[in-house]
Design a protein around this motif. Structure first.
Motif, PDB file in Angstrom:
ATOM      1  N   LEU A  76      68.270  14.891  45.133  1.00 24.54           N
ATOM      2  CA  LEU A  76      68.342  15.271  43.728  1.00 24.54           C
ATOM      3  C   LEU A  76      69.499  14.504  43.078  1.00 24.54           C
ATOM      4  CD1 LEU A  76      67.778  19.078  44.211  1.00 24.54           C
ATOM      5  CD2 LEU A  76      66.109  17.353  43.528  1.00 24.54           C
ATOM      6  N   PRO A  77      69.378  14.148  41.802  1.00 27.03           N
ATOM      7  CA  PRO A  77      70.370  13.293  41.163  1.00 27.03           C
ATOM      8  C   PRO A  77      71.824  13.740  41.352  1.00 27.03           C
ATOM      9  CG  PRO A  77      68.499  13.570  39.718  1.00 27.03           C
ATOM     10  CD  PRO A  77      68.282  14.497  40.885  1.00 27.03           C
ATOM     11  N   ALA A  78      72.111  15.015  41.158  1.00 26.51           N
ATOM     12  CA  ALA A  78      73.495  15.491  41.273  1.00 26.51           C
ATOM     13  C   ALA A  78      74.037  15.327  42.687  1.00 26.51           C
ATOM     14  CB  ALA A  78      73.594  16.950  40.838  1.00 26.51           C
ATOM     15  N   LEU A  79      73.162  15.427  43.675  1.00 30.48           N
ATOM     16  CA  LEU A  79      73.588  15.282  45.071  1.00 30.48           C
ATOM     17  C   LEU A  79      73.626  13.820  45.506  1.00 30.48           C
ATOM     18  CD1 LEU A  79      71.593  18.282  46.550  1.00 30.48           C
ATOM     19  CD2 LEU A  79      74.053  18.157  46.113  1.00 30.48           C
ATOM     20  N   LEU A  80      72.690  13.027  45.014  1.00 33.57           N
ATOM     21  CA  LEU A  80      72.695  11.605  45.350  1.00 33.57           C
ATOM     22  C   LEU A  80      73.926  10.912  44.783  1.00 33.57           C
ATOM     23  CD1 LEU A  80      68.932  10.698  44.859  1.00 33.57           C
ATOM     24  CD2 LEU A  80      70.170  11.031  47.013  1.00 33.57           C
ATOM     25  N   GLU A  81      74.395  11.411  43.655  1.00 35.66           N
ATOM     26  CA  GLU A  81      75.619  10.878  43.049  1.00 35.66           C
ATOM     27  C   GLU A  81      76.797  11.021  44.025  1.00 35.66           C
ATOM     28  OE1 GLU A  81      78.121  11.617  38.938  1.00 35.66           O
ATOM     29  OE2 GLU A  81      76.883  13.238  39.722  1.00 35.66           O
ATOM     30  N   ILE A  82      76.830  12.105  44.758  1.00 32.60           N
ATOM     31  CA  ILE A  82      77.906  12.352  45.721  1.00 32.60           C
ATOM     32  C   ILE A  82      77.673  11.538  46.997  1.00 32.60           C
ATOM     33  CG2 ILE A  82      79.038  14.085  47.165  1.00 32.60           C
ATOM     34  CD1 ILE A  82      78.044  16.176  45.074  1.00 32.60           C
ATOM     35  N   ALA A  83      76.466  11.623  47.530  1.00 32.08           N
ATOM     36  CA  ALA A  83      76.184  11.057  48.846  1.00 32.08           C
ATOM     37  C   ALA A  83      76.012   9.544  48.842  1.00 32.08           C
ATOM     38  CB  ALA A  83      74.941  11.712  49.442  1.00 32.08           C
ATOM     39  N   ALA A  84      75.561   8.984  47.737  1.00 27.73           N
ATOM     40  CA  ALA A  84      75.247   7.548  47.711  1.00 27.73           C
ATOM     41  C   ALA A  84      74.606   7.174  49.046  1.00 27.73           C
ATOM     42  CB  ALA A  84      76.491   6.718  47.434  1.00 27.73           C
ATOM     43  N   VAL A 111      73.024  20.172  52.453  1.00 29.21           N
ATOM     44  CA  VAL A 111      72.750  20.806  51.159  1.00 29.21           C
ATOM     45  C   VAL A 111      71.248  20.677  50.899  1.00 29.21           C
ATOM     46  CG1 VAL A 111      73.372  20.917  48.721  1.00 29.21           C
ATOM     47  CG2 VAL A 111      75.034  20.045  50.382  1.00 29.21           C
ATOM     48  N   PRO A 112      70.451  21.672  51.349  1.00 31.00           N
ATOM     49  CA  PRO A 112      68.990  21.597  51.222  1.00 31.00           C
ATOM     50  C   PRO A 112      68.476  22.256  49.950  1.00 31.00           C
ATOM     51  CG  PRO A 112      69.564  23.414  52.635  1.00 31.00           C
ATOM     52  CD  PRO A 112      70.861  22.772  52.202  1.00 31.00           C
ATOM     53  N   ARG A 113      68.823  21.729  48.813  1.00 29.77           N
ATOM     54  CA  ARG A 113      68.411  22.350  47.544  1.00 29.77           C
ATOM     55  C   ARG A 113      66.966  22.054  47.207  1.00 29.77           C
ATOM     56  NH1 ARG A 113      73.405  22.300  43.347  1.00 29.77           N
ATOM     57  NH2 ARG A 113      74.696  23.668  44.595  1.00 29.77           N
ATOM     58  N   ARG A 114      66.380  22.993  46.464  1.00 33.31           N
ATOM     59  CA  ARG A 114      65.020  22.802  45.942  1.00 33.31           C
ATOM     60  C   ARG A 114      65.102  21.980  44.665  1.00 33.31           C
ATOM     61  NH1 ARG A 114      63.168  29.031  46.545  1.00 33.31           N
ATOM     62  NH2 ARG A 114      62.998  28.993  48.804  1.00 33.31           N
ATOM     63  N   ASP A 115      63.999  21.357  44.322  1.00 34.90           N
ATOM     64  CA  ASP A 115      63.952  20.552  43.104  1.00 34.90           C
ATOM     65  C   ASP A 115      63.782  21.476  41.893  1.00 34.90           C
ATOM     66  OD1 ASP A 115      63.790  18.620  41.192  1.00 34.90           O
ATOM     67  OD2 ASP A 115      61.970  17.679  41.969  1.00 34.90           O
ATOM     68  N   GLU A 116      64.908  21.967  41.411  1.00 33.22           N
ATOM     69  CA  GLU A 116      64.943  22.840  40.231  1.00 33.22           C
ATOM     70  C   GLU A 116      65.929  22.238  39.236  1.00 33.22           C
ATOM     71  OE1 GLU A 116      66.129  26.527  42.009  1.00 33.22           O
ATOM     72  OE2 GLU A 116      64.090  26.982  42.670  1.00 33.22           O
ATOM     73  N   ARG A 117      65.800  22.596  37.987  1.00 29.36           N
ATOM     74  CA  ARG A 117      66.619  22.003  36.918  1.00 29.36           C
ATOM     75  C   ARG A 117      68.109  22.071  37.237  1.00 29.36           C
ATOM     76  NH1 ARG A 117      68.880  23.476  31.729  1.00 29.36           N
ATOM     77  NH2 ARG A 117      68.747  21.678  30.356  1.00 29.36           N
ATOM     78  N   ALA A 118      68.622  23.229  37.572  1.00 23.43           N
ATOM     79  CA  ALA A 118      70.061  23.372  37.838  1.00 23.43           C
ATOM     80  C   ALA A 118      70.487  22.518  39.030  1.00 23.43           C
ATOM     81  CB  ALA A 118      70.418  24.828  38.075  1.00 23.43           C
ATOM     82  N   ALA A 119      69.664  22.472  40.060  1.00 23.77           N
ATOM     83  CA  ALA A 119      69.999  21.694  41.253  1.00 23.77           C
ATOM     84  C   ALA A 119      70.007  20.196  40.952  1.00 23.77           C
ATOM     85  CB  ALA A 119      69.021  22.004  42.377  1.00 23.77           C
ATOM     86  N   ARG A 120      69.178  19.766  40.000  1.00 18.96           N
ATOM     87  CA  ARG A 120      69.157  18.351  39.619  1.00 18.96           C
ATOM     88  C   ARG A 120      70.380  17.976  38.792  1.00 18.96           C
ATOM     89  NH1 ARG A 120      63.781  19.577  38.822  1.00 18.96           N
ATOM     90  NH2 ARG A 120      64.063  19.827  36.584  1.00 18.96           N
ATOM     91  N   MET A 121      70.922  18.931  38.033  1.00 24.42           N
ATOM     92  CA  MET A 121      71.947  18.598  37.047  1.00 24.42           C
ATOM     93  C   MET A 121      73.367  19.015  37.410  1.00 24.42           C
ATOM     94  SD  MET A 121      69.727  19.398  33.668  1.00 24.42           S
ATOM     95  CE  MET A 121      70.672  18.322  32.600  1.00 24.42           C
ATOM     96  N   VAL A 122      73.522  20.031  38.234  1.00 22.81           N
ATOM     97  CA  VAL A 122      74.851  20.567  38.524  1.00 22.81           C
ATOM     98  C   VAL A 122      75.392  19.939  39.809  1.00 22.81           C
ATOM     99  CG1 VAL A 122      76.177  22.635  39.045  1.00 22.81           C
ATOM    100  CG2 VAL A 122      74.352  22.723  37.335  1.00 22.81           C
ATOM    101  N   THR A 123      76.548  19.327  39.700  1.00 21.21           N
ATOM    102  CA  THR A 123      77.183  18.707  40.860  1.00 21.21           C
ATOM    103  C   THR A 123      78.052  19.749  41.562  1.00 21.21           C
ATOM    104  OG1 THR A 123      77.228  16.594  39.705  1.00 21.21           O
ATOM    105  CG2 THR A 123      78.676  16.827  41.610  1.00 21.21           C
ATOM    106  N   PRO A 124      77.695  20.128  42.791  1.00 21.95           N
ATOM    107  CA  PRO A 124      78.490  21.121  43.516  1.00 21.95           C
ATOM    108  C   PRO A 124      79.767  20.495  44.089  1.00 21.95           C
ATOM    109  CG  PRO A 124      76.668  20.391  44.871  1.00 21.95           C
ATOM    110  CD  PRO A 124      76.506  19.714  43.539  1.00 21.95           C
ATOM    111  N   LEU A 125      80.774  21.319  44.314  1.00 25.72           N
ATOM    112  CA  LEU A 125      82.048  20.827  44.843  1.00 25.72           C
ATOM    113  C   LEU A 125      82.107  20.819  46.371  1.00 25.72           C
ATOM    114  CD1 LEU A 125      84.531  22.498  42.350  1.00 25.72           C
ATOM    115  CD2 LEU A 125      83.682  20.157  42.367  1.00 25.72           C
TER     116      LEU A 125
END
Length: 94
Positions: free
Chosen positions: A54-62, A23-37
């Motif tokens: 990004l915070p939303a992705l780190l929450e998943i990946a730990a 998941v190679p997202r750019r550092d943008e507001r939505a990418a930081r806040m929206v947790t993808p499924l």
């Protein structure tokens, strides 16, 4: 290759074809806040997970528990993280 919509009963077969889910997202507001499924699906299918830091992705990946991370927008960092998986197949298994 883009397959288009996949029938639900074939999703697991498609995940089985990949070596890692990235998941190679750019550092943008939505990418930081929206947790993808999709990363959750990849983990459920026992695929190694590589995400932008990004915070939303780190929450998943730990990082180093359920997945690996790299600096968002850093292509060399992404490549190095994927190389880490290639060089250490047991890491992806964990």
């Amino acid at each position: 290759m883009f397959t288009g919509r996949i029938p639900h009963d074939q999703v697991a077969d498609h995940y089985a074809l990949i070596d890692a889910f990235v998941v190679p997202r750019r550092d943008e507001r939505a990418a930081r806040m929206v947790t993808p499924l999709k990363p959750y699906e990849a983990l459920a299918m026992a695929r190694p997970l590589v995400v932008a830091d990004l915070p939303a992705l780190l929450e998943i990946a730990a990082p180093d528990e359920r997945g690996l991370s790299f600096p968002a927008g850093d292509a060399a960092g992404l490549a190095a993280t994927i190389e880490r998986l290639i060089d250490d197949p047991a890491l992806g298994e964990r």
